[in-house]
Write an enzyme that holds these catalytic residues in place. Structure first.
Site, short mmCIF file in Angstrom:
data_model
loop_
_atom_site.label_atom_id
_atom_site.label_comp_id
_atom_site.label_asym_id
_atom_site.label_seq_id
_atom_site.Cartn_x
_atom_site.Cartn_y
_atom_site.Cartn_z
N ALA A 36 -3.04 -0.08 8.01
CA ALA A 36 -4.42 -0.53 7.87
C ALA A 36 -4.47 -1.62 6.82
CB ALA A 36 -5.32 0.64 7.48
N SER A 38 -6.68 -4.34 4.83
CA SER A 38 -8.02 -4.79 4.46
C SER A 38 -8.04 -6.24 4.00
CB SER A 38 -8.56 -3.91 3.33
OG SER A 38 -7.79 -4.10 2.15
N GLY A 39 -6.85 -6.82 3.79
CA GLY A 39 -6.77 -8.17 3.25
C GLY A 39 -6.63 -8.18 1.75
N GLY A 40 -6.52 -6.99 1.14
CA GLY A 40 -6.35 -6.88 -0.30
C GLY A 40 -4.91 -6.67 -0.70
N SER A 48 -3.15 -2.95 0.43
CA SER A 48 -2.71 -2.78 1.81
C SER A 48 -1.63 -3.80 2.19
CB SER A 48 -3.89 -2.89 2.77
OG SER A 48 -4.52 -4.15 2.67
N CYS A 95 -16.59 8.86 5.34
CA CYS A 95 -15.94 7.89 6.22
C CYS A 95 -14.48 8.23 6.45
CB CYS A 95 -16.07 6.49 5.62
SG CYS A 95 -15.23 5.19 6.56
N GLY A 135 -3.21 1.98 2.04
CA GLY A 135 -2.95 1.61 0.65
C GLY A 135 -3.66 2.50 -0.35
N CYS A 137 -18.59 -0.30 0.53
CA CYS A 137 -18.20 -1.51 1.24
C CYS A 137 -19.33 -2.14 2.03
CB CYS A 137 -16.99 -1.23 2.14
SG CYS A 137 -17.31 -0.04 3.47
#
Length: 344
Positions: free
Chosen positions: A8, A10-12, A15, A91, A115, A187
């Site tokens: 997964a 997230s673009g961070g 991860s 979630c 992550g 988020c």
């Protein structure tokens, strides 16, 4: 043949380094960025960019309608009931891991990899969630309600690392996300105040209103139960000779009970929608966290029928809040937990 895993992304930094670590360990890595709500264009772009830098396949999966039904509706509904939601824990169990499981199966992967700063440890014939090594980033509290079948297929490579080392390793690898700022907020609020968010999603005439009550006497009318939470002090707009706190919220009458700080305590909580191992002792000693930012405290737990439990604290705790999560620990491992239904 390499084991295929779904990461997964997230673009961070967390991860992205997770995906790098799995690739370095010899796994066949498939990256995915889940679109949970509108306005995530930057996260999708960052996820795709990170995957290209790592040289792994990537795609985006749109779950916006599912997320609206599964999480945002829960968030709004809980406030309307006079409780305080915990959207991250909700979630993880009811949305994110389920979406990732579907994508894992559709991509013929064997594991989901995230992550999160948490660990997965063997327990009997299965596994438990345990605290991450970095106590300042530990996310075991938000993972405490995962089901055994979810824990079985998810892995947390960063669980044994600290955040400073993660960022340093990302910088060493030349990853563009190494210095990317991370969000600390819920988020889907995207930086918006939760009250403003509720204003946009709830018809004013459906917001339950009532009175602030102190020592049985009405002080003034309030603007609606959705704007207050147990333990709140600021924003009450009441002139009084000592600080006042929200002690409880009555969703039926709309009245909000106020008191001094010493009275906003609970000896214990009753939990609903619990997750515990089926073969665990019914009554046992443990430690509990009823808020993310608190040290675990000693308690006595009794697991009861229909996914309920009662937790008795060793000493009264400040502002246990209906709707929040109580995470039960034994040493560093998560035994289980549930949502706070009632405080006593």
């Amino acid at each position: 043949m390499k084991t295929k895993v779904l990461v997964a992304m997230s673009g961070g930094v967390d991860s992205t380094l997770t995906a790098h670590m799995m690739k370095e360990q010899g796994y066949d890595v498939q990256g995915v960025t889940i679109k949970f709500f509108e306005g995530q264009e930057q996260a999708l772009a960052d996820g795709e960019k990170a995957a290209k830098e790592l040289g792994i396949p990537w795609y985006a999966a749109d779950y916006t309608q599912f997320f609206k039904d599964d999480v945002i509706s829960y968030f709004i509904r809980t406030y309307k009931l006079g409780k305080t939601p915990n959207p991250c824990a909700w979630c993880n169990r009811n949305a994110k891991l389920n979406y990732l499981f579907r994508e894992m199966k559709s991509n013929c992967c064997e594991k989901i990899v995230t992550g999160h700063y948490a660990r997965k440890i063997p327990f009997g014939e299965g596994f438990r969630i345990a605290k991450g090594t970095d106590s300042s980033k530990d996310q075991s509290y938000y993972l405490s309600l995962l089901k055994a079948c979810q824990i079985e297929v998810v892995e947390f490579p960063l669980g044994g690392m600290v955040k400073t080392d993660v960022k340093a390793k990302a910088a060493e690898l030349g990853l563009s996300v190494a210095e990317k700022a991370e969000s600390q907020d819920i988020c889907f609020l995207m930086g918006e105040d939760y009250g403003d968010f509720l204003d946009r999603h709830i018809a004013p005439e459906t917001v339950k209103k009532g009175w602030f009550i102190l020592n049985g006497k009405r002080l003034k009318e309030h603007k609606g139960i959705i704007y207050y939470t147990v333990g709140q002090r600021r924003g009450l707009d009441i002139g009084y000779h000592e600080p006042l706190f929200v002690k409880s919220i009555d969703a039926r009458s709309g009245d909000i009970i106020l008191s001094d700080k010493e009275s906003v305590t609970g000896r214990g909580v009753k939990l609903v929608e619990c997750e515990f191992p089926s073969d665990h002792d019914r009554i046992f000693r443990a430690e509990v966290k009823v808020r993310y930012r608190m040290a675990p405290v000693g308690c006595l737990v009794e697991i009861q029928p229909s996914q309920t439990a009662t937790v008795l604290f060793d000493r009264p705790e400040f502002a246990p809040t209906p709707g929040q999560v109580a995470c039960i620990y034994k040493d560093d491992s998560v035994i289980g937990g549930g949502f706070i239904g009632d405080v006593f």
